[in-house]
Design a protein around this motif. Sequence first.
Motif, mmCIF file in Angstrom:
data_model
loop_
_atom_site.group_PDB
_atom_site.id
_atom_site.type_symbol
_atom_site.label_atom_id
_atom_site.label_comp_id
_atom_site.label_asym_id
_atom_site.label_seq_id
_atom_site.Cartn_x
_atom_site.Cartn_y
_atom_site.Cartn_z
ATOM 1 N N HIS A 75 0.832 -1.211 0.000
ATOM 2 C CA HIS A 75 0.000 0.000 0.000
ATOM 3 C C HIS A 75 0.864 1.258 0.000
ATOM 4 C CE1 HIS A 75 -3.952 -1.921 0.408
ATOM 5 N NE2 HIS A 75 -3.352 -2.814 1.185
ATOM 6 N N GLN A 76 2.014 1.205 0.650
ATOM 7 C CA GLN A 76 2.912 2.358 0.647
ATOM 8 C C GLN A 76 3.435 2.642 -0.763
ATOM 9 O OE1 GLN A 76 5.969 1.604 3.556
ATOM 10 N NE2 GLN A 76 4.503 1.468 5.249
ATOM 11 N N ILE A 77 3.809 1.593 -1.469
ATOM 12 C CA ILE A 77 4.319 1.783 -2.823
ATOM 13 C C ILE A 77 3.213 2.275 -3.751
ATOM 14 C CG2 ILE A 77 5.226 0.549 -4.847
ATOM 15 C CD1 ILE A 77 6.945 -1.072 -2.957
ATOM 16 N N ARG A 78 2.004 1.765 -3.572
ATOM 17 C CA ARG A 78 0.887 2.266 -4.373
ATOM 18 C C ARG A 78 0.684 3.763 -4.122
ATOM 19 N NH1 ARG A 78 -4.959 0.753 -2.466
ATOM 20 N NH2 ARG A 78 -4.145 2.128 -0.841
ATOM 21 N N ASP A 79 0.786 4.175 -2.864
ATOM 22 C CA ASP A 79 0.626 5.594 -2.539
ATOM 23 C C ASP A 79 1.755 6.418 -3.149
ATOM 24 O OD1 ASP A 79 -1.617 4.905 -1.129
ATOM 25 O OD2 ASP A 79 -0.642 4.947 0.841
ATOM 26 N N MET A 99 -3.607 -2.119 -8.294
ATOM 27 C CA MET A 99 -3.019 -3.304 -7.663
ATOM 28 C C MET A 99 -3.676 -4.546 -8.243
ATOM 29 S SD MET A 99 -2.996 -1.830 -3.746
ATOM 30 C CE MET A 99 -2.016 -3.122 -3.004
ATOM 31 N N ASP A 100 -2.893 -5.626 -8.275
ATOM 32 C CA ASP A 100 -3.374 -6.885 -8.848
ATOM 33 C C ASP A 100 -3.098 -7.986 -7.828
ATOM 34 O OD1 ASP A 100 -4.345 -8.205 -11.419
ATOM 35 O OD2 ASP A 100 -2.593 -9.418 -10.949
ATOM 36 N N THR A 101 -4.151 -8.691 -7.392
ATOM 37 C CA THR A 101 -4.007 -9.714 -6.355
ATOM 38 C C THR A 101 -4.280 -11.097 -6.926
ATOM 39 O OG1 THR A 101 -4.709 -8.144 -4.654
ATOM 40 C CG2 THR A 101 -4.802 -10.474 -4.087
ATOM 41 N N HIS A 102 -3.401 -12.024 -6.604
ATOM 42 C CA HIS A 102 -3.579 -13.434 -6.946
ATOM 43 C C HIS A 102 -3.498 -14.256 -5.665
ATOM 44 C CE1 HIS A 102 -3.092 -13.287 -11.434
ATOM 45 N NE2 HIS A 102 -2.552 -12.143 -11.114
ATOM 46 N N SER A 108 0.746 -7.367 -6.586
ATOM 47 C CA SER A 108 1.651 -6.635 -7.464
ATOM 48 C C SER A 108 1.074 -5.248 -7.712
ATOM 49 C CB SER A 108 1.844 -7.379 -8.790
ATOM 50 O OG SER A 108 2.514 -8.610 -8.568
ATOM 51 N N ILE A 109 1.943 -4.233 -7.734
ATOM 52 C CA ILE A 109 1.509 -2.839 -7.874
ATOM 53 C C ILE A 109 1.961 -2.309 -9.232
ATOM 54 C CG2 ILE A 109 1.558 -0.529 -6.866
ATOM 55 C CD1 ILE A 109 2.774 -3.194 -4.668
ATOM 56 N N PHE A 110 1.068 -1.585 -9.905
ATOM 57 C CA PHE A 110 1.327 -1.087 -11.248
ATOM 58 C C PHE A 110 1.144 0.429 -11.301
ATOM 59 C CE2 PHE A 110 0.036 -5.422 -11.531
ATOM 60 C CZ PHE A 110 0.738 -5.972 -12.589
ATOM 61 N N PHE A 153 5.346 0.617 -14.890
ATOM 62 C CA PHE A 153 6.241 0.292 -13.780
ATOM 63 C C PHE A 153 5.541 -0.704 -12.862
ATOM 64 C CE2 PHE A 153 7.080 4.608 -15.216
ATOM 65 C CZ PHE A 153 8.455 4.592 -15.420
ATOM 66 N N VAL A 154 6.233 -1.807 -12.501
ATOM 67 C CA VAL A 154 5.586 -2.870 -11.739
ATOM 68 C C VAL A 154 6.470 -3.320 -10.581
ATOM 69 C CG1 VAL A 154 4.278 -5.006 -11.887
ATOM 70 C CG2 VAL A 154 4.749 -3.713 -13.972
ATOM 71 N N SER A 155 5.859 -3.460 -9.407
ATOM 72 C CA SER A 155 6.516 -4.048 -8.240
ATOM 73 C C SER A 155 5.899 -5.419 -8.004
ATOM 74 C CB SER A 155 6.302 -3.146 -7.012
ATOM 75 O OG SER A 155 6.849 -3.735 -5.861
ATOM 76 N N TRP A 156 6.709 -6.471 -8.189
ATOM 77 C CA TRP A 156 6.207 -7.848 -8.146
ATOM 78 C C TRP A 156 6.289 -8.433 -6.738
ATOM 79 C CZ3 TRP A 156 3.870 -8.433 -12.502
ATOM 80 C CH2 TRP A 156 4.439 -8.037 -13.724
ATOM 81 N N ASP A 157 5.372 -9.325 -6.432
ATOM 82 C CA ASP A 157 5.383 -10.093 -5.186
ATOM 83 C C ASP A 157 5.792 -11.541 -5.498
ATOM 84 O OD1 ASP A 157 5.042 -10.931 -2.583
ATOM 85 O OD2 ASP A 157 2.952 -10.300 -2.422
ATOM 86 N N ALA A 158 6.246 -12.254 -4.476
ATOM 87 C CA ALA A 158 6.557 -13.694 -4.541
ATOM 88 C C ALA A 158 7.636 -14.026 -5.560
ATOM 89 C CB ALA A 158 5.287 -14.503 -4.814
#
Length: 798
Positions: free
Chosen positions: A172-176, A188-191, A408-410, A469-474
């Motif tokens: 959430h911080q990066i999205r902000d 944001m994209d949630t899987h 993941s944040i876009f 720009f994308v911040s990936w999870d996992a």
Amino acid sequence: MERFRGFFLKAHQELSSHHSYTIYKQVEEDQGKQLEEDEKQEEREEDPAALIMHMELPTTNKQGQKQRECGRQNLTPKIITHLILINFLVFTVAFLFGYIAFRGSCQSCKDAMSEVSDEELNPDNSGSTLYWADLRDMFHKYLDEEQLKSSIRTISLLERSSGSPGMTALSHQIRDMFSQQKLDHVWMDTHYVGLQFPDPVRPNTLHWVDGSGNVLRELQLEDPDVYCPYSAQGSAVGGLIYANYGRLKDMEALQEKDLDPKGHLLLVRIGHVSFAEKVSNAEAFGALGVLIYPDPADIHPDPHKKLRLSNHTAVYGHVHMGTGDPYTPGFPSFNQTQFPPVESSGLPSIPVQPVSASITAQLLGKLSGPEAPQEWKGTLSDTPYRLGPGPTLRLVVNNYRTSTPIISIFGCIEGRSEPDHYIVVGAQRDAWGPGAAKSAVGTALLLELVHTFSAMMRNGFQPRRSLLFVSWDAGDFGNVGATEWLEGYLTMLHLKAAVYVSLDNAVLGDDQFHAKTSPLLTSLIESILKQVDSPNHSGQSLYDQVVVPGQSWETEVIRPLPMDSSAYSFTAFGGVPAVEFSFTEKGPPYPFLNTKEDTYKNLHGALQGRLPAVARAVAMVVGQLLIRLSHDHLLPLDFGCYGDVILKHIGRLNEFSGDLKARGLTLQWIYSARGDYIRSAEKLQKEIYSSEESNERLMRMYNVRIMRVEFYFLSQYVSPAIYPFRHIFLGQGDHTLGAFLEHLQLLRGEEAVDGSLKYSRPHFEEGHLRRQLALLTWTLQGAANALSGDVWNIDNNF
């Protein structure tokens, strides 16, 4: 008025040029002076329309008046009619030329207007148009090295393992942060994916046991949190064999010494191949389980070096031979969706556990059997390196699987001319432990790139294509976030994603610079390295730093895409050209990667205080790459390079031409397909060369053909669910050129005395080889046809 006059002048120059593929041209000082002189000269010249008007003005002297009166008296109606017709014709032609020139210039003027004057946006600036050099300087100006340093330190202090509360908060911080930069789109994209974690109640164990399976002594694992995600659950009991790095050739070497891995546990050291490949090889040779350890020889051979990995530290690493969620192979993981009960074929069926060097010394001390070859010996002190087998061990792995939400944040800067074509840049955000090198550097680079490009947009930069720009999870679980997004949107992305740039593993040293890349980007990377300053040597370019005189620059810099990179999934699965840049050490690799000791302090110390400067150099390379990819009229991808790639593979196949001929087969069809591809590439290059850059329709059409070249090399004859990595050069599976070559090699497999193949290798199957050859040939031919353009442009004879 002068500003618009300059725009029209530039539009006219672009309209008359056939050689420029980008609106950025570096204007030398003397060229600028010449341009000013040309403008002054044009002001001095009389306008043709004014000359015509001047000819029609009556003279005031009497002699001229008498001449006109005499002339009128002598003019016949026929001559007057001819003069009227001639004047009308001249006027009509002049009008048409003017109209055409103005209409042709309109689009160029529009493009020129996109190169916004600094004076319009910032009165303090000089007011010059934004050329390539201006944009490069602008990026240099807004990139903040101190902010990079601060971000890396801050992020490395945060707890951010996948699925944790800390990771959710950081998401959430990066999205902000993205939203604060006024990007055009932020989401944001949630899987919900299957991840595996160690069980805190039932930790993994390792015991010496007797022949009856009774426990003799426990080998206490120093850190129960360290594990190998996607290891099989359960126990394995067997004698221990030392197998060096666990490569295929190491397994074969053991068999040659009559030490069959089958029915044993294997001890292998980190290096050369991934954890997943070591385990896959061990399983293929019948091993019951695997222990993986860091040998001091591979990570810090210099005993006097201050920064050393503790002998009590084990190294984390997943063992899935693939990427993405292994419990939904080939398709995306979304919440509350019913999936068929399938698993990835890359999941191991044997238990795996990382162990420390200290535990390994105890294990090796118990081994008997032949002495290990000299090149297999590490540097564990007072430890004999023998091959075994040794006393019986029991390994128990109790890792559990759970459905875990990953985020993941876009953030997107929308392009002005081709907004539906994306240049994607991404970085892994999660980490096991501090993860300074693993993901803090990449995340900091991503945030700084967002900040820098946002500042450039406010000062005149307008990309033609969208920047995503994308911040990936996992990422630590096999680039799960990136792969799941690709699987979820592949149908759309193969039409829209032009290039992917990975920021992972960007700084692991400062001596060497490597680009793990698709061949399509190689030429562009070379030109950019020559324009970026070396972080180590003042006055020297990065190209000069990393390229050895007399050596091919590609040999020094270019590397193939590895499976453990998110860039690999984009190319081998999605058909999108991709690149991952890395600074590394000349000697052993950064020793703390994937451990709890991967702290900011250790990374900064390993680079002798040069971490911010090296990170900034990576940002400069990536930034210039993104500027070129997002704003050049024509995508700067070397689509002709695959002719050489095909030729390189054909060269390896040629040695088997005699064997194929004896079976009535030939490689001629592959040669023909390569020839058609080369001709298609040359034809497209000629079309581009002879086209007007200002013709937006043509440029877009060419860009679509260029950006899909990588996709053309995905085999259309295999299922993504069965063979996710369909790329015939970079992928994994029976459809690849590598698999075809391996099958050909079976024609000359070494035979034992009884006529059977050694080492239980598969047998040659002519029918299967014919199918491989046919499908490979048609994939290459299909790529040639697609590059040709429309159906009526294809000129092939079968």
